[in-house]
Design an enzyme around this catalytic site. Structure first.
Site, PDB file in Angstrom:
ATOM      1  N   PHE A  81     -37.099 -32.152 -20.371  1.00 44.40           N
ATOM      2  CA  PHE A  81     -36.439 -32.084 -21.679  1.00 44.40           C
ATOM      3  C   PHE A  81     -35.108 -31.350 -21.550  1.00 44.40           C
ATOM      4  CE2 PHE A  81     -35.540 -29.944 -25.715  1.00 44.40           C
ATOM      5  CZ  PHE A  81     -35.521 -31.040 -26.561  1.00 44.40           C
ATOM      6  N   GLY A  82     -34.046 -31.971 -22.019  1.00 35.24           N
ATOM      7  CA  GLY A  82     -32.712 -31.356 -21.997  1.00 35.24           C
ATOM      8  C   GLY A  82     -32.255 -31.038 -23.413  1.00 35.24           C
ATOM      9  N   TYR A  83     -31.721 -29.841 -23.608  1.00 37.05           N
ATOM     10  CA  TYR A  83     -31.285 -29.407 -24.947  1.00 37.05           C
ATOM     11  C   TYR A  83     -29.852 -28.879 -24.941  1.00 37.05           C
ATOM     12  CZ  TYR A  83     -32.340 -24.953 -22.797  1.00 37.05           C
ATOM     13  OH  TYR A  83     -32.358 -23.883 -21.925  1.00 37.05           O
ATOM     14  N   GLY A  84     -29.240 -28.819 -23.775  1.00 36.39           N
ATOM     15  CA  GLY A  84     -27.871 -28.300 -23.671  1.00 36.39           C
ATOM     16  C   GLY A  84     -27.040 -29.292 -22.889  1.00 36.39           C
ATOM     17  N   SER A  85     -26.469 -28.810 -21.775  1.00 36.89           N
ATOM     18  CA  SER A  85     -25.600 -29.699 -20.997  1.00 36.89           C
ATOM     19  C   SER A  85     -26.358 -30.913 -20.467  1.00 36.89           C
ATOM     20  CB  SER A  85     -24.956 -28.930 -19.845  1.00 36.89           C
ATOM     21  OG  SER A  85     -25.944 -28.381 -19.001  1.00 36.89           O
ATOM     22  N   GLU A 141     -28.326 -25.106 -12.302  1.00 37.92           N
ATOM     23  CA  GLU A 141     -28.682 -24.164 -13.370  1.00 37.92           C
ATOM     24  C   GLU A 141     -29.364 -22.938 -12.778  1.00 37.92           C
ATOM     25  OE1 GLU A 141     -27.292 -24.864 -15.926  1.00 37.92           O
ATOM     26  OE2 GLU A 141     -27.102 -27.033 -15.988  1.00 37.92           O
TER      27      GLU A 141
HETATM   28  C1  BEZ Z   1     -30.586 -28.233 -20.714  1.00 37.04           C
HETATM   29  O1  BEZ Z   1     -31.762 -28.526 -20.930  1.00 37.04           O
HETATM   30  O2  BEZ Z   1     -29.669 -28.891 -21.199  1.00 37.04           O
HETATM   31  C2  BEZ Z   1     -30.288 -27.093 -19.855  1.00 37.04           C
HETATM   32  C3  BEZ Z   1     -30.950 -26.938 -18.666  1.00 37.04           C
HETATM   33  C4  BEZ Z   1     -30.652 -25.868 -17.857  1.00 37.04           C
HETATM   34  C5  BEZ Z   1     -29.691 -24.989 -18.240  1.00 37.04           C
HETATM   35  C6  BEZ Z   1     -29.048 -25.154 -19.437  1.00 37.04           C
HETATM   36  C7  BEZ Z   1     -29.356 -26.215 -20.246  1.00 37.04           C
END
Ligand code: BEZ
Length: 189
Positions: free
Chosen positions: A24-28, A99
């Protein structure tokens, strides 16, 4: 100031033995999918809220002047919208390096927007990591974002990519909306 999490993550959940894993991605990860994936689907997770509370010394800031990037904060009443990627476990080698500044993999239940759910992984930079900056007013967060830059570019470009990606998903996030208003005010718009 920064915790290198590469080796910790390598010993954490990889879903070894599985040929495919949902991440699941929530940022970049929503807007920068610089890795191979089999499939991606809009999704959300419950019990977490997105916050610009993690310091960035290696991407959107420097050790002397860290930027701010997102992490997830536990909140039983909240949910967080993002993008889920079906990947092979080898992709973690790339992401653990990308990350590496405080983010650890955790298991979550991922709910797909079009129905269905699955167990998967998410990277979270918890309050105990050395780069964690924590809460600040929306205005302070915006000011720090507006001023910061690092090897991956301007912190405000990271913010804009995320805000645009959420709009493209048809999702709103009040934390992001408030900071965006503050950034607009700072730019005189
Ligand atoms: C993300 O899920 O987008 C994410 C993953 C690792 C670091 C920052 C954001």
């Amino acid at each position: 100031m920064s915790t290198n999490t590469i080796s910790i993550n390598q010993s954490l959940h990889r879903f070894d033995g599985h040929r495919e894993v949902w991440l699941f991605g929530y940022g970049s990860l929503i807007w920068k999918a610089d890795f191979d994936f089999i499939e991606r689907r809009p999704a959300r997770i419950h019990g977490w809220t997105r916050r610009f509370w993690q310091g960035s010394h290696d991407h959107r800031g420097t050790p002397e002047a860290p930027g701010r990037v997102v992490t997830l904060i536990a909140d039983a009443a909240a949910h967080c919208a993002g993008m889920a990627y079906l990947i092979t476990p080898e992709v973690f080698d790339h992401l653990d390096h990308r990350e590496k500044n405080g983010y650890l993999r955790e298991i979550v239940n991922i709910e797909f927007s079009q129905g269905g759910s699955t167990q998967g992984l998410v990277y979270i930079a918890g309050p105990g990591n050395e780069a964690f900056l924590g809460a600040a007013s929306d205005a302070e967060i915006a000011r720090q974002i507006a001023q910061s830059k690092g090897p991956s570019g301007l912190n405000r470009d990271y913010f804009a990519h995320l805000a645009d990606a959420l709009r493209a998903l048809g999702e709103s996030d009040s934390h992001i909306d408030r900071i965006e208003q503050e950034l607009l005010a700072l730019s005189g718009a």
